[in-house]
Design a protein around this motif. Structure first.
Motif, PDB file in Angstrom:
ATOM      1  N   LEU A 137       6.876  -1.433   2.633  1.00 45.06           N
ATOM      2  CA  LEU A 137       5.831  -0.624   3.259  1.00 45.06           C
ATOM      3  C   LEU A 137       6.352   0.089   4.504  1.00 45.06           C
ATOM      4  N   GLN A 138       7.165  -0.603   5.285  1.00 41.06           N
ATOM      5  CA  GLN A 138       7.749  -0.014   6.496  1.00 41.06           C
ATOM      6  C   GLN A 138       8.676   1.150   6.137  1.00 41.06           C
ATOM      7  N   ARG A 139       9.503   0.993   5.084  1.00 35.08           N
ATOM      8  CA  ARG A 139      10.400   2.075   4.639  1.00 35.08           C
ATOM      9  C   ARG A 139       9.599   3.296   4.196  1.00 35.08           C
ATOM     10  N   TRP A 140       8.526   3.044   3.445  1.00 33.57           N
ATOM     11  CA  TRP A 140       7.697   4.150   2.968  1.00 33.57           C
ATOM     12  C   TRP A 140       7.024   4.877   4.129  1.00 33.57           C
ATOM     13  N   THR A 141       6.447   4.118   5.055  1.00 33.42           N
ATOM     14  CA  THR A 141       5.770   4.714   6.208  1.00 33.42           C
ATOM     15  C   THR A 141       6.747   5.533   7.045  1.00 33.42           C
ATOM     16  N   ALA A 142       7.921   4.965   7.308  1.00 36.71           N
ATOM     17  CA  ALA A 142       8.932   5.680   8.100  1.00 36.71           C
ATOM     18  C   ALA A 142       9.374   6.959   7.391  1.00 36.71           C
TER      19      ALA A 142
END
Length: 159
Positions: A137-142
């Motif tokens: 989720l963090q990779r996608w958001t970034a």
């Protein structure tokens, strides 16, 4: 070595990343048709060999494309495949210097950057499905934030 080795590594001029249900028979089909008429070698998921693993075929096509066009639409962020493509697109931009062009179709760069509006609603549904994988989720958001800060085009719904 520079130009010939880099140009020989590209199989496609353009890779189109899009959410099929939102744009396939609308904006994306018009863009693809225009590129085809100009004899621009374009990869879309129409070119996938049936029976092949979708993810590896798509990831290879991203690496083999000079220009990476991401068509953001209201439901783009509801697809984990689209977001995985996006992560790979930004990795290739960093590693190989490929050109990345975001197109915001019926969404704004701010919606993508901040995951708001209908775009944010679609992403919120995906977040629920992947709540046990905070790194993903963090990779996608970034990636969404990073690409929304690139210069691109914002389009409404018109022919």
């Amino acid at each position: 070595m520079g130009e010939s080795s880099s140009s020989s590594r590209f199989k496609y001029d353009v890779f189109l990343s899009f959410r099929g249900e939102d744009t396939r028979n609308k904006f994306m089909s018009h863009l693809h048709g225009a590129l085809k008429r100009k004899k621009v070698m374009t990869f879309t998921d129409y070119k996938l060999i049936r029976g092949c693993e979708i993810s590896s075929s798509l990831l290879k096509a991203i690496e083999e494309s000079k220009i990476l066009v991401v068509i953001f639409s209201k439901n783009y962020a509801s697809s984990r495949w689209c977001l995985e493509e996006l992560v790979k697109i930004l990795e290739c931009k960093e590693m190989y210097g490929q050109i990345v062009i975001p197109i915001f179709y019926e969404v704004t760069p701010s919606d993508v950057r901040n995951q708001t509006g209908a775009f944010g609603d679609a992403f919120a549904e995906l977040q629920l499905r992947f709540q046990d994988n905070p790194d993903k989720l963090q990779r996608w958001t970034a990636s969404l934030t990073k690409i929304a800060n690139l210069s691109g085009w914002t389009l409404g719904s018109f022919r």
